[in-house]
Write a protein that holds these residues in place. Structure first.
Motif, short mmCIF file in Angstrom:
data_model
loop_
_atom_site.label_atom_id
_atom_site.label_comp_id
_atom_site.label_asym_id
_atom_site.label_seq_id
_atom_site.Cartn_x
_atom_site.Cartn_y
_atom_site.Cartn_z
N PHE A 200 0.86 -1.19 0.00
CA PHE A 200 0.00 0.00 0.00
C PHE A 200 0.90 1.24 0.00
CE2 PHE A 200 -2.96 -3.22 1.18
CZ PHE A 200 -4.23 -2.75 0.89
N ILE A 201 1.52 1.51 -1.12
CA ILE A 201 2.53 2.56 -1.22
C ILE A 201 1.97 3.92 -0.83
CG2 ILE A 201 4.14 3.73 -2.77
CD1 ILE A 201 4.10 1.18 -4.50
N MET A 202 0.74 4.20 -1.25
CA MET A 202 0.15 5.53 -1.01
C MET A 202 -0.13 5.77 0.47
SD MET A 202 -2.00 3.12 -2.24
CE MET A 202 -3.68 2.48 -2.15
N LEU A 203 -0.22 4.69 1.27
CA LEU A 203 -0.42 4.83 2.72
C LEU A 203 0.92 4.88 3.46
CD1 LEU A 203 -3.36 2.32 3.38
CD2 LEU A 203 -3.49 4.76 2.81
N ASP A 204 1.90 4.14 2.97
CA ASP A 204 3.17 4.01 3.68
C ASP A 204 4.14 5.17 3.43
OD1 ASP A 204 2.58 1.65 4.98
OD2 ASP A 204 3.37 0.38 3.39
N ASN A 205 4.22 5.62 2.21
CA ASN A 205 5.15 6.70 1.88
C ASN A 205 4.45 7.71 0.98
OD1 ASN A 205 7.30 8.36 1.23
ND2 ASN A 205 8.72 6.70 0.72
N PRO A 206 3.45 8.40 1.53
CA PRO A 206 2.66 9.31 0.70
C PRO A 206 3.47 10.45 0.08
CG PRO A 206 2.14 9.60 3.03
CD PRO A 206 2.97 8.36 2.92
N LYS A 207 4.47 10.95 0.79
CA LYS A 207 5.25 12.07 0.27
C LYS A 207 5.92 11.72 -1.05
CE LYS A 207 8.96 15.31 1.45
NZ LYS A 207 9.96 15.72 2.50
N THR A 208 6.62 10.60 -1.08
CA THR A 208 7.30 10.18 -2.31
C THR A 208 6.29 9.74 -3.36
OG1 THR A 208 9.17 9.45 -0.97
CG2 THR A 208 9.10 8.69 -3.24
N PHE A 209 5.23 9.09 -2.91
CA PHE A 209 4.18 8.65 -3.83
C PHE A 209 3.57 9.84 -4.58
CE2 PHE A 209 -0.41 7.86 -4.49
CZ PHE A 209 -0.34 6.80 -5.39
N TYR A 210 3.15 10.87 -3.84
CA TYR A 210 2.55 12.03 -4.50
C TYR A 210 3.55 12.74 -5.39
CZ TYR A 210 -1.01 11.38 -0.87
OH TYR A 210 -1.97 10.84 -0.05
N SER A 211 4.80 12.80 -4.96
CA SER A 211 5.83 13.45 -5.78
C SER A 211 5.99 12.73 -7.11
CB SER A 211 7.16 13.45 -5.01
OG SER A 211 8.20 14.00 -5.81
N SER A 212 6.03 11.41 -7.09
CA SER A 212 6.17 10.63 -8.32
C SER A 212 4.96 10.79 -9.23
CB SER A 212 6.38 9.15 -7.98
OG SER A 212 7.59 8.94 -7.32
N VAL A 213 3.77 10.74 -8.63
CA VAL A 213 2.54 10.86 -9.42
C VAL A 213 2.44 12.25 -10.05
CG1 VAL A 213 0.02 10.95 -9.27
CG2 VAL A 213 1.27 9.11 -8.14
N LYS A 214 2.71 13.30 -9.27
CA LYS A 214 2.62 14.65 -9.80
C LYS A 214 3.65 14.91 -10.89
CE LYS A 214 0.68 16.67 -5.57
NZ LYS A 214 0.92 17.54 -4.40
N SER A 215 4.86 14.40 -10.70
CA SER A 215 5.89 14.57 -11.71
C SER A 215 5.47 13.89 -13.01
CB SER A 215 7.20 13.97 -11.20
OG SER A 215 8.19 14.03 -12.20
N PHE A 216 4.87 12.71 -12.91
CA PHE A 216 4.45 11.97 -14.09
C PHE A 216 3.31 12.67 -14.83
CE2 PHE A 216 1.54 8.60 -15.74
CZ PHE A 216 2.32 8.20 -16.82
N ILE A 217 2.28 13.09 -14.09
CA ILE A 217 1.11 13.64 -14.77
C ILE A 217 1.36 15.07 -15.26
CG2 ILE A 217 -0.49 12.16 -13.55
CD1 ILE A 217 -1.22 14.41 -11.73
N ASN A 218 2.38 15.75 -14.73
CA ASN A 218 2.64 17.13 -15.15
C ASN A 218 3.67 17.23 -16.28
OD1 ASN A 218 0.85 18.27 -13.29
ND2 ASN A 218 2.38 18.33 -11.67
N ASN A 219 4.29 16.12 -16.64
CA ASN A 219 5.29 16.14 -17.72
C ASN A 219 4.74 15.56 -19.02
OD1 ASN A 219 7.30 17.25 -16.09
ND2 ASN A 219 7.93 15.24 -15.33
#
Length: 292
Positions: free
Chosen positions: A273-292
């Protein structure tokens, strides 16, 4: 005359509201929050859409978020047929196609990630970008690349009935044991468990079997949508010294090698459950992907 005009106006408004009324799907329930481009969130086996609550808070100011809970999970009435995931896939495809926007995002965790792959194979333009959170095109092949879907289908049918004869207490303990291995942040286990124990036993077994016994490693070659695959790493297990962070990442890349539009990325300090365990890195990766 005024009475007739009032009647006609009322009739038009009523018809308009009826037309706008959302179609009901037996395959899932859905909640909608936020505003902007559309984002679709599909949870994993036994889970409700609540596993995405923090993710919704992160993105609801920029996206209209449609969060699903699949039939048979977390108290949603189950489907009656024996083959479940193809029906869910068909209904998800229809729903997403009717609610998509110019720059829409599809994100699925576990079996939700597997369904996201199925949807992308079925419709190459279903969304703008896809994020698959710790899911594989052929789960049964992760430890044995030579096993085939046919072998799984013929040899592992007992998975279908694995939950049917459990008492309520045994089911709860089974799910808790599984979630304890899958969630690093132990404060998050009870919330996920409380939804999971409401799941239909037949649905748990049948969907687990369908996930295990279907091989998408060749079909994913047809995926045209840019897709980010996120997997996890926490700590090495002394019982499996050869299974390292590098070997896990390599095994995931091997499973996705036929998908030229898939990028595999590993997030540390997290379990399944990556989004629960390490939300900071998870959101960073998701935002970087969807914004590029």
């Amino acid at each position: 005359m005024k009475t007739l005009q009032l009647f006609l106006i009322t009739l038009i408004i009523t018809n308009s509201l009826s037309a706008q009324k959302a179609k009901h799907y037996d395959s899932f329930t859905v909640s909608v929050q936020g505003k902007g481009e559309t984002m679709f969130l599909i949870p994993g086996l036994s889970c409700s859409g609540n596993v995405w609550n923090a993710t919704i808070d992160q993105f609801k100011d920029s996206y209209q978020i449609h969060t699903f809970t699949l039939a048979g999970y977390a108290g949603v009435p189950p489907l009656t047929q024996d083959t479940i995931l193809p029906t869910i896939q068909k209904d998800l495809l229809e729903y997403i196609n009717s609610h998509t926007s110019k720059n829409s995002i599809l994100m699925g965790h576990s079996i939700g990630g597997y369904l996201s792959l199925l949807l992308a194979i079925e419709n190459e333009t279903i969304v703008s970008k896809i994020i698959v959170v710790d899911a594989l095109p052929f789960l049964a092949g992760i430890n044995n690349p030579n096993i085939t879907a046919e072998i799984v289908k013929s040899s592992y049918t007992s998975i279908k009935d694995s939950y049917l004869h459990l008492t309520d207490q045994a089911l709860k303990q089974n799910l808790k044991t599984t979630l304890t291995r899958m969630i690093k942040d132990k404060t998050k286990i009870d919330a996920v468990l409380n939804d999971a124990i409401k799941s239909d036993r037949k649905t748990l077994g049948h969907t687990a079997f369908e996930l295990m016994s279907n091989d998408l490693r060749i079909p994913i070659a047809s995926i045209k949508t840019q897709t980010l695959i996120l997997t996890n790493w926490n700590v090495a297990n002394p019982m499996y010294p050869d299974f390292t962070k590098e070997t896990k990442l390599s095994s995931y890349k091997q499973q996705y090698k036929n998908c030229s539009n898939c990028t595999v990325e590993l997030i540390e300090d997290a379990e399944h459950f990556i989004m629960l365990d390490n939300p900071k890195t998870f959101y960073s990766s998701v935002k970087s992907f969807i914004n590029n």
